[in-house]
Scaffold this motif. Structure first.
Motif, mmCIF file in Angstrom:
data_model
loop_
_atom_site.group_PDB
_atom_site.id
_atom_site.type_symbol
_atom_site.label_atom_id
_atom_site.label_comp_id
_atom_site.label_asym_id
_atom_site.label_seq_id
_atom_site.Cartn_x
_atom_site.Cartn_y
_atom_site.Cartn_z
ATOM 1 N N HIS A 1 36.451 46.894 45.784
ATOM 2 C CA HIS A 1 35.103 47.418 45.507
ATOM 3 C C HIS A 1 35.253 48.582 44.538
ATOM 4 O O HIS A 1 36.093 49.457 44.738
ATOM 5 C CB HIS A 1 34.413 47.892 46.794
ATOM 6 C CG HIS A 1 33.143 48.631 46.533
ATOM 7 N ND1 HIS A 1 31.953 47.986 46.258
ATOM 8 C CD2 HIS A 1 32.867 49.967 46.474
ATOM 9 C CE1 HIS A 1 31.005 48.884 46.071
ATOM 10 N NE2 HIS A 1 31.537 50.092 46.183
ATOM 11 N N HIS A 2 34.440 48.569 43.494
ATOM 12 C CA HIS A 2 34.466 49.639 42.494
ATOM 13 C C HIS A 2 33.044 50.146 42.309
ATOM 14 O O HIS A 2 32.226 49.500 41.653
ATOM 15 C CB HIS A 2 35.048 49.120 41.175
ATOM 16 C CG HIS A 2 36.414 48.514 41.322
ATOM 17 N ND1 HIS A 2 37.533 49.267 41.608
ATOM 18 C CD2 HIS A 2 36.822 47.219 41.268
ATOM 19 C CE1 HIS A 2 38.591 48.467 41.696
ATOM 20 N NE2 HIS A 2 38.181 47.215 41.501
ATOM 21 N N ASP B 1 35.876 53.497 45.812
ATOM 22 C CA ASP B 1 36.668 52.685 44.888
ATOM 23 C C ASP B 1 37.963 52.303 45.593
ATOM 24 O O ASP B 1 38.761 53.175 45.951
ATOM 25 C CB ASP B 1 36.956 53.477 43.609
ATOM 26 C CG ASP B 1 37.537 52.588 42.516
ATOM 27 O OD1 ASP B 1 38.685 52.133 42.682
ATOM 28 O OD2 ASP B 1 36.852 52.356 41.511
#
Length: 311
Positions: free
Chosen positions: A166-167, A172
């Protein structure tokens, strides 16, 4: 919108585990683990779709007289009850996931889903106690935006990948493995709350909606809004609409159960509750007035045996 079940299902927010003066019965103050197990097993036998547990970490002194400080941890409580039951689902109603990093939330709830054989429903909400956020280093003022991104992060972290990625603006992560994975291919995420922001969040990011305090006359407008949002944004997939019913008592009570309580025989109660289904509700959360654990479990059993078949 469509739910996974063709009929109105029913679940229960467990007593004992949270004891706000808004709904706790006097007998709950002296209750404990044995009572929770007996109630959960009754729900398991009586066809309840889920048992639910709330989430608060710490209650400020100013709110303690109304909210109490009795709030069992949902992960520990639902895991404890998973071992005592066989089929009933385990719902966090609701987990204030903005208080914790999504990888921590994913680790806890993925383990719960794995250990329970895929019975988790992760209900989430924004939270409402500023002091709780402050004590834990979380941003109360931005809790809505935090929850929006947390939902995206949880989708990734609770998915099939051992190394989720996930960013985002707040979180992050990648190349960090977590096992065990959830038993379910897709853990249902139900979003709680009745504010415009919560309803929008449920419609666009959730697999279901858990209203908070909406009386039945206000539900049709909320459901219309959810339907319109999902159609406008072309959101696909099943969506489970919930409702919290008025307090119930099966039969003729011999004590004062309060003027808002729905009472009567199975057919009468079912006729009233079927109105929720007519609005487009898929599952109802029921609560029974009671003076003891025995009276509560008797009410639950009677509801499951006598009223539920007519829903």
């Amino acid at each position: 919108m469509s739910g996974p079940e063709p009929r109105l299902s029913y679940g229960i927010q467990l007593p004992v585990q949270s004891q706000s003066t808004l709904y706790a019965e006097p007998w709950e103050a002296a209750a404990g683990p044995d009572d929770l197990v007996a109630i959960a097993r009754t729900a398991d036998r009586a066809g309840f779709a889920y048992v639910a547990c709330c989430d608060h970490v710490a209650i400020p002194r100013r709110l303690a007289p109304a909210m109490s400080t009795v709030w069992y941890d949902p992960v520990a409580t639902l895991a404890f009850l998973a071992a005592a039951t066989e089929r009933v689902r385990l719902l966090s109603h609701v987990a204030v996931v903005g208080l914790r990093h999504p990888l921590l939330t994913a680790k806890q709830y993925a383990t719960l889903d794995h250990l329970s054989g895929g019975r988790l429903v992760l209900g989430v909400g924004a939270g409402h106690v500023p002091e709780e956020f402050e004590a834990l280093g979380a941003d109360f003022r931005r809790r809505g935006a935090v929850l929006d991104e947390t939902l995206d992060a949880l989708r990734a972290a609770l998915g099939p990948d051992e190394f989720p990625a996930h960013h985002g603006k707040l979180y992050d992560f990648q190349d960090l493995g977590q096992r065990p994975r959830p038993a379910q291919a897709r853990v249902p995420l139900w979003v709680g709350g009745s504010s415009p922001a919560a309803v929008r969040r449920a419609a666009l990011k959730g697999d279901g909606w858990l209203p908070q305090g909406d009386p039945r006359e206000r539900l049709p407008a909320q459901l219309d809004r959810i339907r319109e949002l999902r159609e406008r944004h072309a959101v696909q997939g099943p969506f489970v609409v919930g409702a919290i019913t008025e307090p119930l008592y099966v039969g003729a009570p011999a004590w004062d159960v309060g003027r808002r309580t729905l009472t009567g025989g199975p057919q009468r109660l079912a006729e009233s509750l079927r109105a929720y289904r007519a609005m487009g509700v898929h599952q109802i959360q029921v609560r029974f007035r009671s003076r003891s654990r025995a009276e509560l479990t008797d009410q639950m059993a009677a509801f499951g045996t006598e009223t539920a078949p007519h829903l």
